[in-house]
Design an enzyme around this catalytic site. Structure first.
Site, PDB file in Angstrom:
ATOM      1  N   ASP A 185      -9.300  -7.736   5.493  1.00 38.44           N
ATOM      2  CA  ASP A 185      -8.536  -6.573   5.922  1.00 38.44           C
ATOM      3  C   ASP A 185      -7.077  -6.994   6.044  1.00 38.44           C
ATOM      4  OD1 ASP A 185      -7.439  -4.339   7.294  1.00 38.44           O
ATOM      5  OD2 ASP A 185      -9.363  -3.935   8.255  1.00 38.44           O
ATOM      6  N   ARG A 196      -4.595  -4.770   6.990  1.00 38.50           N
ATOM      7  CA  ARG A 196      -3.856  -3.754   7.727  1.00 38.50           C
ATOM      8  C   ARG A 196      -3.131  -4.338   8.937  1.00 38.50           C
ATOM      9  NH1 ARG A 196      -8.506   0.566   8.571  1.00 38.50           N
ATOM     10  NH2 ARG A 196      -9.654  -1.393   8.777  1.00 38.50           N
TER      11      ARG A 196
END
Length: 413
Positions: A327, A329
């Site tokens: 991930d 983000r």
């Protein structure tokens, strides 16, 4: 104009020594003391940031100029573009380290720096605020089923929902970004320079420029109810922070829960606003966990084609094999927009993401109830995703009651 003219082209890797005309003093309590963000390409001597306005869309502007359809000297006429709703100022705007990834004064540029603009300084807003109505098929279905009732103020008989919405372009204060991620500013600048293929030499050659306009997507904010109420801790606030998923959000792909959870969040925001509170949806342009849609589709193929088919146990492993990381983000910057809105307490967070919850709490935002997605909203093909996220600790353990259809007053929730 000749492209070879030294008047218009200068190597940023060999900057001419010069004092900044308008140095930015990030975190100053007053906008004039802070100074305007100037990413002008029409008057380079006025620039006080790295990059230019428009984020990733600045490249489309370049194509328009290159093709001759847009004058490189074009300046926007900003008459009557001022915000339709009042946002701020709030204490968070000048609190050390609270806002590092957007310009809190970005929507007030024409008001605060009007005289400088009139003098010819190319100052542009980085935030715009307007009003609109939404109409979503799922909300009409809820109205037909009697689970949502039009009130004529928030939700209208035809299914329209009244909202105030804002578009926010990223404005990175590099010292604050580095501190938020726990890295040295020099290392951050070097990495940004290298990982963009040297696109922005000023990152490493101009330490006097500490603000960067990155070529990435921004944030959309949708407010249900009175915007000023967001900063009132006594007013019940329901919030959904949502990261972009084009395949589901727009086209309804059933491999994930993104659109169902987004719609559920909107429904909860409508209910809260109807009961005298305020709702908020923050939509971040972070497609495919900020890995991009090409990478996401490659991962889909890898997941579906592995021996044994798509499995929760290998969900993140297949992502990491393709992207190198599960991930990208990194929700550390996400709370900045909440600080801009003056939020200190979220009564109901329509998210079970621990990453989002923890980022808010670490930034001093109190979070009350966490509202899970109802089981009947989960598409059959998305069960793998849900189970994988629970097993990996992305989602909080289940146990909180789903209060979306109880009809109880907010004070009882």
């Amino acid at each position: 104009m000749s492209l070879n003219s030294p008047r218009h082209i200068r190597l940023t890797s060999h900057p001419e020594p010069q004092a900044l005309r308008r140095r930015l003093r990030w975190g100053a309590a007053e906008p004039v003391a802070r100074g305007p963000v100037i990413g002008s390409v029409t008057r380079p001597a006025d620039r006080n940031v790295i990059g230019t306005h428009g984020g990733s869309y600045s490249l489309y502007r370049a194509l328009a100029v290159s093709s001759g359809t847009l004058s490189p000297l074009q300046r926007p006429d900003l008459a009557n573009t001022h915000p339709v709703a009042e946002i701020g100022p709030y204490p968070q705007w000048s609190a050390p380290g609270k806002i590092v990834s957007l310009d809190p004064w970005g929507h007030l540029a024409t008001e605060v720096f009007g005289e400088a603009i009139a003098e010819g300084i190319d100052i542009r807003p980085t935030i715009a605020i307007t009003r609109a109505r939404l109409n979503l098929a799922e909300l009409n279905a809820e109205i037909a089923a009697g689970r949502l009732v039009p009130d004529g103020r928030v939700l209208h008989p035809g299914g329209d929902v009244s909202v105030t919405k804002a578009a926010v372009d990223p404005v990175w204060w590099l010292p604050g970004i580095a501190e938020r991620f726990g890295v040295k500013e020099h290392d951050l600048r070097r990495t940004l320079f290298e990982q963009t293929g040297g696109m922005y030499p000023e990152l490493v050659t101009r330490p006097d420029l500490d603000v960067f306009l990155p070529p990435i997507g921004g944030i959309s904010v949708y407010i249900f109810g009175e915007p000023r109420a967001l900063a009132d801790r006594r007013t019940p606030l329901t919030c959904r922070v949502h990261d972009e998923c084009n395949g589901s959000d727009v086209f309804g792909s059933d491999i994930c829960t993104c659109r169902p959870y987004l719609i559920h969040g909107i429904e909860e925001c409508v209910r809260t606003a109807q009961q005298g509170g305020v709702g908020l949806v923050v939509y971040n342009r972070k497609e495919g966990r900020a890995l991009g849609e090409v990478t996401k589709f490659l991962v889909y193929n890898a997941r579906k084609r592995q021996a044994g088919g798509d499995q929760a146990a290998t969900y993140f492993e297949r992502t990491e094999c393709v992207a190198g990381v599960q991930d990208a983000r990194f929700q550390q910057l996400m709370p900045d927009v909440l600080h801009w809105l003056g939020i200190t307490k979220i009564h109901r967070l329509v998210s079970m993401s621990n990453m989002k919850h923890d980022a808010m709490v670490e930034q001093g935002i109190e979070v009350g109830e966490r509202v899970p997605i109802p089981p009947d909203r989960i598409p059959p093909d998305a069960s793998v995703e849900i189970e994988a996220k629970k097993a990996a600790g992305y989602y909080a353990p289940e146990g909180g009651a789903d209060l979306s259809t109880t009809g109880r007053p907010l004070g009882e929730m």
